[in-house]
Scaffold this active site. Structure first.
Site, PDB file in Angstrom:
ATOM      1  N   HIS A  11      57.714  20.407   2.206  1.00 45.34           N
ATOM      2  CA  HIS A  11      58.373  19.228   1.726  1.00 45.34           C
ATOM      3  C   HIS A  11      57.465  18.335   1.791  1.00 45.34           C
ATOM      4  O   HIS A  11      56.117  18.397   2.244  1.00 45.34           O
ATOM      5  CB  HIS A  11      59.263  18.924   2.931  1.00 45.34           C
ATOM      6  CG  HIS A  11      58.611  18.927   4.483  1.00 45.34           C
ATOM      7  ND1 HIS A  11      57.841  17.627   4.742  1.00 45.34           N
ATOM      8  CD2 HIS A  11      58.664  19.781   5.306  1.00 45.34           C
ATOM      9  CE1 HIS A  11      57.359  17.953   5.996  1.00 45.34           C
ATOM     10  NE2 HIS A  11      57.594  19.019   6.374  1.00 45.34           N
ATOM     11  N   GLU A  89      62.194  24.664   9.911  1.00 48.98           N
ATOM     12  CA  GLU A  89      60.792  24.955  10.629  1.00 48.98           C
ATOM     13  C   GLU A  89      60.795  25.744  11.768  1.00 48.98           C
ATOM     14  O   GLU A  89      61.760  25.714  12.415  1.00 48.98           O
ATOM     15  CB  GLU A  89      60.224  23.321  10.630  1.00 48.98           C
ATOM     16  CG  GLU A  89      58.699  23.294  11.451  1.00 48.98           C
ATOM     17  CD  GLU A  89      57.831  24.071  10.616  1.00 48.98           C
ATOM     18  OE1 GLU A  89      57.668  25.251  10.351  1.00 48.98           O
ATOM     19  OE2 GLU A  89      56.670  23.295  10.135  1.00 48.98           O
TER      20      GLU A  89
END
Length: 246
Positions: A11, A89
């Protein structure tokens, strides 16, 4: 049998990234203005690749990045993303929201390296790897099932090492590092010529691009990985002409 490229994107930058604060799963922040510009840049870099599937972590920094990438893609604008919790994550437990130095100090006190250390309430690297392996099972089954149903999973090859389909995955730095290590070490991907393993396993920058070519076949026990090749990891040339952050 089906051959496709598997492209991983980290990201874009968040304010927490800039301030070197751990986000993990519990801190769900949007992109900074720099992160938006990075996402536009990687979207332009990928603009001519026709993705047949886009899998995205369901944390907003990854979703926002993927939305910007697709808006900048010639072929994939408007296509549906698949929000996949398996791509979230690594969980950093009590260290989430704290400075990275806090995690380093905890690891040092425990006599471990920062990468291998698991803070209280966090995920081990093996747990993250298992999540990625579970994701690969989902992906491989979908790719083979669609090929059997339609005869193909994309309209044509565009020169990416003979691949006729392209899959995009938008995820996170620690997760992608575990994923790349699993592909290279456990699944024994063929490495790019002249590139050391240590270079391929370096940390991924925001909107860094890593790409693999994967060939699958069907066996009685399910999808079988017939071949895998790493083309590159952590590519960031698309960021060279970005204006500096204010």
């Amino acid at each position: 049998m089906v051959t496709f490229t598997l492209t991983f994107i980290r990201h874009g930058e968040t304010q927490y990234n800039r301030d070197k604060l751990l986000q993990g799963q519990g801190v769900d922040t949007p992109l900074s203005e720099t992160g938006v510009q990075q996402s536009k840049a990687v979207g332009r870099y990928l603009t001519d690749i026709k993705f047949c599937k886009v899998f995205v972590s369901n944390l907003q920094r990854a979703v926002q990045t993927a939305e910007i990438i697709l808006r900048n893609n010639t072929h994939s604008s408007g296509m549906d993303m698949i929000l996949e919790p398996l791509l979230r994550e690594r969980g950093f437990g009590v260290a989430e929201g704290r400075h990275k130095e806090y995690l380093r100090n905890m690891a040092k006190a425990a006599g471990q390296s920062c990468r291998d250390f698991t803070p209280p309430g966090g995920e081990t690297l093996d747990q993250v790897k298992q999540r990625f392996k579970n994701f690969l099972q989902v992906l491989f089954k979908q790719m083979l099932d669609e090929q059997e149903t339609t005869g193909d999973v994309a309209s044509s090859s565009d020169g990416h090492q003979g691949a006729s389909a392209h899959v995009l995955v938008v995820s996170h730095g620690a997760y992608i590092r575990v994923a790349v290590r699993h592909l290279l070490e456990d699944l024994r991907c063929v490495l790019p010529a002249g590139v050391k393993m240590s270079q391929l396993l370096s940390p991924c920058p925001n909107t860094g691009v890593s790409r693999f070519v994967v060939t699958l076949s069907q066996s009685e026990s399910g999808p079988l990985l017939s071949a895998a090749r790493c083309l590159f990891t952590n590519r960031k040339e698309h960021l060279e002409n970005l204006p500096p952050p204010e």
